[in-house]
Design an enzyme around this catalytic site. Structure first.
Site, PDB file in Angstrom:
ATOM      1  N   SER A  95       0.877  -1.183   0.000  1.00 10.74           N
ATOM      2  CA  SER A  95       0.000   0.000   0.000  1.00 10.74           C
ATOM      3  C   SER A  95       0.905   1.220   0.000  1.00 10.74           C
ATOM      4  O   SER A  95       1.528   1.533   1.015  1.00 10.74           O
ATOM      5  CB  SER A  95      -0.870   0.025   1.258  1.00 10.74           C
ATOM      6  OG  SER A  95      -1.646  -1.133   1.363  1.00 10.74           O
ATOM      7  N   LYS A 170      -7.301   1.792  -2.547  1.00  6.72           N
ATOM      8  CA  LYS A 170      -6.914   1.376  -1.187  1.00  6.72           C
ATOM      9  C   LYS A 170      -6.985   2.570  -0.218  1.00  6.72           C
ATOM     10  O   LYS A 170      -7.438   2.432   0.921  1.00  6.72           O
ATOM     11  CB  LYS A 170      -5.499   0.784  -1.235  1.00  6.72           C
ATOM     12  CG  LYS A 170      -4.866   0.494   0.113  1.00  6.72           C
ATOM     13  CD  LYS A 170      -5.470  -0.711   0.822  1.00  6.72           C
ATOM     14  CE  LYS A 170      -4.821  -0.879   2.198  1.00  6.72           C
ATOM     15  NZ  LYS A 170      -5.347  -1.999   2.949  1.00  6.72           N
ATOM     16  N   LYS A 238       0.410   5.796   8.254  1.00  2.00           N
ATOM     17  CA  LYS A 238       1.119   5.796   6.964  1.00  2.00           C
ATOM     18  C   LYS A 238       0.128   5.932   5.806  1.00  2.00           C
ATOM     19  O   LYS A 238       0.307   6.750   4.898  1.00  2.00           O
ATOM     20  CB  LYS A 238       1.934   4.487   6.880  1.00  2.00           C
ATOM     21  CG  LYS A 238       2.726   4.256   5.630  1.00  2.00           C
ATOM     22  CD  LYS A 238       2.041   3.429   4.578  1.00  2.00           C
ATOM     23  CE  LYS A 238       1.732   2.012   4.987  1.00  2.00           C
ATOM     24  NZ  LYS A 238       1.183   1.218   3.872  1.00  2.00           N
TER      25      LYS A 238
END
Ligand SMILES: NC(=O)c1ccc[n+]([C@@H]2O[C@H](COP(=O)([O-])OP(=O)(O)OC[C@H]3O[C@@H](n4cnc5c(N)ncnc54)[C@H](O)[C@@H]3O)[C@@H](O)[C@H]2O)c1
Length: 294
Positions: A95, A170, A238
């Protein structure tokens, strides 16, 4: 058939093992030797470098923490750009920021190396079961080439659009999950402080409009005061950083994402970075001195 696998952490290990079970010859590499040995014991070929992986494999999966790690594996001396042959397909399942996927795709294309981005949702249990949701960005032909691998590792796989679209998808997922957990925590705290049993409230609302996969997975953790990961707060920080960076790039308003990111950062600063993201409930518990635990 040979498949390279670079990044054998929490997610990469079980994904590589499922490919082995399906009959692929997996060439594994990780900077942590112990992780390489772990998959070697399951039958993978242990590689000492990215070059070794590239020499044996035309299809290479990466499952790394974030954009700088993928950039390093692709661009550094001895990396994929330098070591892989023309026609190689890089399937980046990490990701990362969509902008990084696009940048690396462009660099690799100059050498005739193909790339798709294919981040996943589902966490370690679904990586183990081979039932991940895989969101893909890239060319149709590259997607079709990777499809047999996705069929081993995932239960759903969708080509969303051009390179970077998998990661855009995502990030969308991660915003919705984070805001959902925060709303769940806030609502449950109101219920408890107003004198209603949060467990009964959960049972009362889960079948209605507010019910969700997030609620079913995270409410029981909050009620048990069990914040074992699952998906760590630091990883979610993140992802939301990448979402906020993408929002800046396209002038997309993300007020809720900013708010939840501040909550996650505060929790991390207090030593909760390795807790499951359902520990957003702890933020409300610290504000009120009231525990949601049964
Ligand atoms: N853990 C989850 O529940 C989950 C769920 C969905 C998506 N993801 C995403 O999947 C990705 C991987 O997550 P994870 O939980 O497996 O992380 P992890 O930190 O457990 O694994 C990453 C692995 O990459 C290795 N690595 C780092 N730099 C490297 C390099 N230069 N060369 C080779 N190996 C290198 C690390 O040693 C580590 O083994 C992340 O982007 C994460 O956001 C994780």
């Amino acid at each position: 058939m040979n498949v390279g696998f670079i990044g054998l952490g929490i997610m990469g290990k079980p994904m590589a093992k499922n490919l082995l079970k399906a009959g692929y010859t997996v060439y594994g590499y990780d900077v942590v030797e112990e992780n390489v040995q772990n998959v070697a014991q399951a039958g993978a070929v242990a590689c000492k470098s990215i070059r070794e992986v590239c020499e044996a494999c035309q299809d290479i999966i990466t499952m790394l923490p974030n954009s700088p790690h993928v950039r390093s594996v692709v661009m550094d001396a001895g990396g994929i750009l330098e070591s892989a042959g023309q026609g190689t397909l890089l399937i980046d399942m990490s990701s990362i920021a969509p902008s990084a996927s696009k940048e690396l795709h462009g660099e690799l294309a100059k050498k005739g190396i193909h790339m798709i981005d294919a981040p996943v949702s589902g966490g370690e249990p679904k990586a183990v079961d081979g039932t991940l949701a895989i969101m893909v960005g890239g060319d149709q032909a590259d997607y079709e080439r990777a499809l047999p691998l996705f069929q081993v590792m995932g239960a759903s796989y969708n080509l969303i659009g051009d390179i970077g679209s998998g990661n855009t998808c995502k990030l969308t997922n991660q915003i919705i999950v984070a805001v959902n957990i925060a709303a769940l925590s806030e609502g449950m705290m109101l219920a408890k402080m107003a004198g209603a049993d949060p467990e009964k409230v959960f049972e009362g609302i889960r079948g209605g409009l507010a019910g969700s996969t997030v609620m079913n997975a995270k409410a029981p953790m909050m009620l048990a005061g069990d914040f074992k990961p699952g998906f760590r707060i630091d990883l979610h920080i993140k992802d939301l950083n990448n979402a906020l960076e993408t929002g800046d790039r396209f002038h997309a308003p993300l007020p809720l994402t900013h708010m939840v990111q501040d909550v996650l950062k505060e929790l991390s600063a207090q030593g909760n970075g390795s807790c499951d993201h359902s520990a957003i409930a702890k933020y409300y518990e610290a504000l009120t001195g009231v525990s949601l635990k049964k």
